[in-house]
Motif scaffolding. Structure first.
Motif, PDB file in Angstrom:
ATOM      1  N   ARG A  32       0.697  -1.201   0.045  1.00 62.30           N
ATOM      2  CA  ARG A  32      -0.096  -0.048   0.084  1.00 62.30           C
ATOM      3  C   ARG A  32       0.932   1.120   0.170  1.00 62.30           C
ATOM      4  NH1 ARG A  32      -4.406  -0.818  -2.448  1.00 62.30           N
ATOM      5  NH2 ARG A  32      -5.580  -2.491  -1.654  1.00 62.30           N
ATOM      6  N   ARG A  55       3.885  -0.576   4.299  1.00 64.31           N
ATOM      7  CA  ARG A  55       2.695  -0.943   4.700  1.00 64.31           C
ATOM      8  C   ARG A  55       1.907  -1.891   3.741  1.00 64.31           C
ATOM      9  NH1 ARG A  55      -0.735   4.126   6.565  1.00 64.31           N
ATOM     10  NH2 ARG A  55       0.806   3.937   8.330  1.00 64.31           N
ATOM     11  N   GLN A  58      -0.804  -4.979   2.588  1.00 59.59           N
ATOM     12  CA  GLN A  58      -2.304  -5.384   2.813  1.00 59.59           C
ATOM     13  C   GLN A  58      -2.163  -6.907   2.333  1.00 59.59           C
ATOM     14  OE1 GLN A  58      -5.281  -3.314   0.713  1.00 59.59           O
ATOM     15  NE2 GLN A  58      -6.846  -4.192   2.094  1.00 59.59           N
ATOM     16  N   ASN A  86      -5.455 -12.373   1.527  1.00 60.00           N
ATOM     17  CA  ASN A  86      -6.293 -13.314   2.352  1.00 60.00           C
ATOM     18  C   ASN A  86      -5.530 -13.275   3.837  1.00 60.00           C
ATOM     19  OD1 ASN A  86      -5.694 -14.912  -0.491  1.00 60.00           O
ATOM     20  ND2 ASN A  86      -8.050 -14.881  -0.021  1.00 60.00           N
ATOM     21  N   THR A  87      -6.152 -13.932   4.782  1.00 62.22           N
ATOM     22  CA  THR A  87      -5.862 -13.953   5.976  1.00 62.22           C
ATOM     23  C   THR A  87      -4.603 -14.964   6.066  1.00 62.22           C
ATOM     24  OG1 THR A  87      -8.313 -13.888   6.758  1.00 62.22           O
ATOM     25  CG2 THR A  87      -6.562 -14.773   8.242  1.00 62.22           C
ATOM     26  N   VAL A 139       0.592 -13.673  10.491  1.00 62.57           N
ATOM     27  CA  VAL A 139       1.356 -12.210  10.265  1.00 62.57           C
ATOM     28  C   VAL A 139       2.834 -12.621  11.029  1.00 62.57           C
ATOM     29  CG1 VAL A 139       1.696 -10.007  11.038  1.00 62.57           C
ATOM     30  CG2 VAL A 139      -0.416 -10.979  10.445  1.00 62.57           C
ATOM     31  N   GLU A 184       4.409  -3.022   8.587  1.00 63.49           N
ATOM     32  CA  GLU A 184       3.123  -2.977   9.015  1.00 63.49           C
ATOM     33  C   GLU A 184       2.141  -3.570   8.305  1.00 63.49           C
ATOM     34  OE1 GLU A 184       2.085   1.015   9.473  1.00 63.49           O
ATOM     35  OE2 GLU A 184       0.260   0.662  10.432  1.00 63.49           O
ATOM     36  N   VAL A 224      -1.894  -4.148   7.606  1.00 62.72           N
ATOM     37  CA  VAL A 224      -3.261  -3.737   7.680  1.00 62.72           C
ATOM     38  C   VAL A 224      -4.123  -4.870   7.311  1.00 62.72           C
ATOM     39  CG1 VAL A 224      -2.393  -1.540   7.005  1.00 62.72           C
ATOM     40  CG2 VAL A 224      -3.358  -3.113   5.233  1.00 62.72           C
ATOM     41  N   ASP A 225      -5.417  -4.442   7.679  1.00 59.95           N
ATOM     42  CA  ASP A 225      -6.437  -5.153   7.277  1.00 59.95           C
ATOM     43  C   ASP A 225      -6.487  -6.036   5.918  1.00 59.95           C
ATOM     44  OD1 ASP A 225      -8.922  -6.657   8.260  1.00 59.95           O
ATOM     45  OD2 ASP A 225     -10.227  -5.269   7.263  1.00 59.95           O
ATOM     46  N   PRO A 226      -6.699  -7.461   5.887  1.00 54.93           N
ATOM     47  CA  PRO A 226      -6.615  -8.089   4.465  1.00 54.93           C
ATOM     48  C   PRO A 226      -7.794  -7.543   3.536  1.00 54.93           C
ATOM     49  CG  PRO A 226      -7.238  -9.482   6.382  1.00 54.93           C
ATOM     50  CD  PRO A 226      -6.977  -8.468   6.761  1.00 54.93           C
ATOM     51  N   THR A 236      -9.453  -9.794   2.125  1.00 59.18           N
ATOM     52  CA  THR A 236     -10.833 -10.874   2.145  1.00 59.18           C
ATOM     53  C   THR A 236     -10.318 -11.650   3.275  1.00 59.18           C
ATOM     54  OG1 THR A 236     -12.203 -12.659   1.694  1.00 59.18           O
ATOM     55  CG2 THR A 236     -10.030 -12.350   0.363  1.00 59.18           C
ATOM     56  N   HIS A 237     -11.102 -11.954   4.310  1.00 60.48           N
ATOM     57  CA  HIS A 237     -10.900 -12.819   5.423  1.00 60.48           C
ATOM     58  C   HIS A 237     -10.953 -14.117   4.957  1.00 60.48           C
ATOM     59  CE1 HIS A 237     -10.619  -9.738   8.349  1.00 60.48           C
ATOM     60  NE2 HIS A 237     -11.320  -9.056   7.567  1.00 60.48           N
TER      61      HIS A 237
END
Length: 257
Positions: free
Chosen positions: A110, A127, A129, A132-133, A136, A165, A167-169, A171-172
């Motif tokens: 990102r 940063r 992204q 998928n899940t 980490v 860093e 961030v939110d993926p 899709t989960h």
């Protein structure tokens, strides 16, 4: 930007606008008596003095930052060969980091921020992204090693730190494991039988032989032979079929005679 720095900037901006309003509005005759009354009050005067101190301190910090903050150079010296310097730009370092992050297609860069000094000391902040899940801890350690190796290809030994860093993926959903799918598909497929090298056995289906004699039980027996086709048939020749018809005389007629 950290939360504390954001709060300091907000207080500095608010105090500066208040001090500017107190100084400018009476100059043009706007709220002149009201502002004078507020400043004459002990509490109002104390508040105005605090706002002026905050504004002056903020301006001093901005001045010192402009004078002594090191400049982020456009290029970095990565090596010196016979007195000649080899430079690499920060854009090239950023592009190499993005390529390393997005190589396998599971992560998306990102933002990538590169800070460096003129003679090395490159620091990279990424940063990322995930698509998928992901785990980490495991993916972060692997990606950090890949970034250090990839950046060392163009920066040499000048890379000081790499900060990652997540961030939110996007899709989960769990990522699809194509290896397990191929293994399960191979298990469900029927096993192929070995090809026999023996010659094919003759067909067990017996063909019905062509009857040479066909008899009609009507007092007369007729024997038919299979037609014999000529090799070539022309318009002038007639199709002929040889047939032998054997007529039997009934037994009653023989006895009468």
């Amino acid at each position: 930007m950290s939360g504390f720095k954001r709060l300091c900037m907000f207080v500095f901006g608010l105090a500066g606008m208040a001090c500017l309003a107190i100084l400018v509005l009476p100059w043009y005759g706007i709220y002149q008596h009201g502002i004078a009354t507020v400043l004459a009050h002990p509490i109002g005067g104390t508040v105005a003095l605090v706002l002026a101190c905050i504004t002056g301190l903020g301006l001093l910090v901005c001045l010192l930052g402009a004078l002594f903050t090191p400049r982020n150079p456009h290029s970095v010296i990565v090596s010196v060969v016979d007195g000649d310097e080899v430079h690499v730009t920060r854009d090239a370092i950023r592009a190499q980091a993005v390529h390393t992050i997005e190589r396998d297609g599971t992560l998306t860069a990102r933002s990538v921020n590169v800070k460096a000094k003129k003679r090395g000391h490159v620091r990279v902040f990424c940063r990322i992204q995930p698509n998928n899940t992901v785990n980490v801890a495991e993916v972060g350690a692997e990606l950090h090693d890949r970034l250090m190796v990839g950046l060392s290809e163009i920066c040499g030994d000048t890379v000081d730190s790499v900060t990652i860093e997540f961030v939110d993926p996007i899709t989960h959903d769990e990522p699809v494991n194509f290896d397990s799918l191929e293994a399960s598909y191979a298990n469900t497929m029927p096993k192929a039988h070995p090809v026999s090298t023996e010659p094919e056995s003759q067909s067990t289906t017996s063909e019905t032989p062509f009857a040479e004699d066909i008899r009609v039980p009507m007092g007369h027996a007729t024997t038919l032979r299979p037609p014999q086709l000529e090799p070539e048939i022309t318009d002038d020749d007639n199709l002929s079929v040889d047939m032998d018809i054997t007529e039997e005389v009934p037994t009653t007629d023989r006895e009468d005679s």
